[in-house]
Design a protein around this motif. Structure first.
Motif, PDB file in Angstrom:
ATOM      1  N   UNK A  26      86.868  11.483 -31.958  1.00 23.32           N
ATOM      2  CA  UNK A  26      86.528  10.587 -33.064  1.00 23.32           C
ATOM      3  C   UNK A  26      87.743  10.312 -33.935  1.00 23.32           C
ATOM      4  N   UNK A  27      88.701  11.229 -33.922  1.00 20.70           N
ATOM      5  CA  UNK A  27      89.927  11.045 -34.687  1.00 20.70           C
ATOM      6  C   UNK A  27      90.954  10.259 -33.874  1.00 20.70           C
ATOM      7  N   UNK A  28      91.110  10.603 -32.585  1.00 19.47           N
ATOM      8  CA  UNK A  28      92.153  10.002 -31.755  1.00 19.47           C
ATOM      9  C   UNK A  28      91.813   8.600 -31.271  1.00 19.47           C
ATOM     10  N   UNK A  29      90.604   8.373 -30.840  1.00 18.07           N
ATOM     11  CA  UNK A  29      90.246   7.089 -30.247  1.00 18.07           C
ATOM     12  C   UNK A  29      89.586   6.179 -31.280  1.00 18.07           C
ATOM     13  N   UNK A  30      90.386   5.810 -32.255  1.00 12.13           N
ATOM     14  CA  UNK A  30      89.925   4.863 -33.269  1.00 12.13           C
ATOM     15  C   UNK A  30      90.234   3.475 -32.728  1.00 12.13           C
ATOM     16  N   UNK A  31      89.217   2.834 -32.189  1.00 12.64           N
ATOM     17  CA  UNK A  31      89.438   1.567 -31.499  1.00 12.64           C
ATOM     18  C   UNK A  31      89.768   0.423 -32.448  1.00 12.64           C
ATOM     19  N   UNK A  32      89.528   0.594 -33.732  1.00 11.33           N
ATOM     20  CA  UNK A  32      89.830  -0.464 -34.696  1.00 11.33           C
ATOM     21  C   UNK A  32      91.290  -0.444 -35.145  1.00 11.33           C
ATOM     22  N   UNK A  33      91.998   0.619 -34.851  1.00 14.57           N
ATOM     23  CA  UNK A  33      93.374   0.768 -35.322  1.00 14.57           C
ATOM     24  C   UNK A  33      94.354   0.512 -34.171  1.00 14.57           C
TER      25      UNK A  33
ATOM     26  N   UNK B 154      81.394  10.430 -30.535  1.00 16.28           N
ATOM     27  CA  UNK B 154      82.226   9.242 -30.416  1.00 16.28           C
ATOM     28  C   UNK B 154      81.340   8.003 -30.336  1.00 16.28           C
ATOM     29  N   UNK B 155      81.824   6.917 -30.897  1.00 16.20           N
ATOM     30  CA  UNK B 155      81.074   5.660 -30.867  1.00 16.20           C
ATOM     31  C   UNK B 155      80.944   5.177 -29.424  1.00 16.20           C
ATOM     32  N   UNK B 156      79.768   4.698 -29.034  1.00 14.53           N
ATOM     33  CA  UNK B 156      79.583   4.226 -27.653  1.00 14.53           C
ATOM     34  C   UNK B 156      80.564   3.130 -27.247  1.00 14.53           C
ATOM     35  N   UNK B 157      81.010   2.314 -28.198  1.00 14.81           N
ATOM     36  CA  UNK B 157      81.974   1.268 -27.843  1.00 14.81           C
ATOM     37  C   UNK B 157      83.371   1.828 -27.559  1.00 14.81           C
ATOM     38  N   UNK B 158      83.572   3.114 -27.804  1.00 12.83           N
ATOM     39  CA  UNK B 158      84.853   3.753 -27.487  1.00 12.83           C
ATOM     40  C   UNK B 158      84.978   4.074 -26.007  1.00 12.83           C
ATOM     41  N   UNK B 159      83.899   3.959 -25.260  1.00 16.75           N
ATOM     42  CA  UNK B 159      83.917   4.290 -23.835  1.00 16.75           C
ATOM     43  C   UNK B 159      84.909   3.420 -23.077  1.00 16.75           C
ATOM     44  N   UNK B 160      84.978   2.144 -23.409  1.00 11.97           N
ATOM     45  CA  UNK B 160      85.906   1.270 -22.695  1.00 11.97           C
ATOM     46  C   UNK B 160      87.357   1.635 -22.994  1.00 11.97           C
ATOM     47  N   UNK B 161      87.650   1.945 -24.246  1.00  5.96           N
ATOM     48  CA  UNK B 161      89.007   2.350 -24.606  1.00  5.96           C
ATOM     49  C   UNK B 161      89.358   3.674 -23.953  1.00  5.96           C
TER      50      UNK B 161
END
Length: 148
Positions: free
Chosen positions: A47-54, A116-123
């Motif tokens: 949740x800290x490392x895979x911040x898809x908005x940044x 983790x947010x489900x939309x983080x799966x693609x990242x």
């Protein structure tokens, strides 16, 4: 949700091929757990490392993995004194167990990484493929260079 809580056996990544000349990805789930890389701790770090908005964080994740995996791959090849084509085979065997497991991990991402947010799966999946590609390309470059 960890494998241990589900009652599944420890996952061993040790493979011996041709008179134990190759030892790939030596370790077990317990060893990764002791290092803090278990399914219990990664969702918190994820949740800290895979911040898809940044964009800066994502870019740094993709860039940092290049020298890290090149170094780990080359040190592994040197440690086992592999030559030529053996480096390419080693690269394939290094990433293959992870790729097979990650197929299911990405499919059931929300259940394995609930924090983790489900939309983080693609990242996350994209980053994994990037990491596997780096190991494979490193093994090909090192293997072809040693052949010539």
């Amino acid at each position: 949700m960890s494998f241990r809580k589900q009652g599944l056996p420890n996952i061993s990544f040790i493979q011996h091929v041709q008179n134990e000349k190759y030892v790939y990805f030596a370790g077990s789930y317990d060893r990764f757990s002791n290092l803090g890389f278990s399914n219990d701790s990664f969702p918190i770090c994820g949740t800290i490392l895979f911040i898809t908005d940044s964009l800066p964080i994502l870019t740094s994740l993709y860039v940092v993995v290049i020298p890290a995996l090149v170094l780990i791959s080359v040190l592994t090849f040197k440690r086992f004194k592999l030559s030529g084509f053996e480096n390419i085979v080693a690269g394939v065997l290094l990433v293959l167990p992870g790729m097979v497991l990650d197929t299911f991990i990405i499919q059931f991402f929300e259940h394995i990484f609930p924090n983790m947010a489900p939309n983080s799966a693609t990242t996350f999946g994209s980053w994994l493929m990037w990491a596997y590609s780096i190991v494979l390309l490193t093994s090909i470059v090192v293997g072809l260079r040693k052949n010539s």
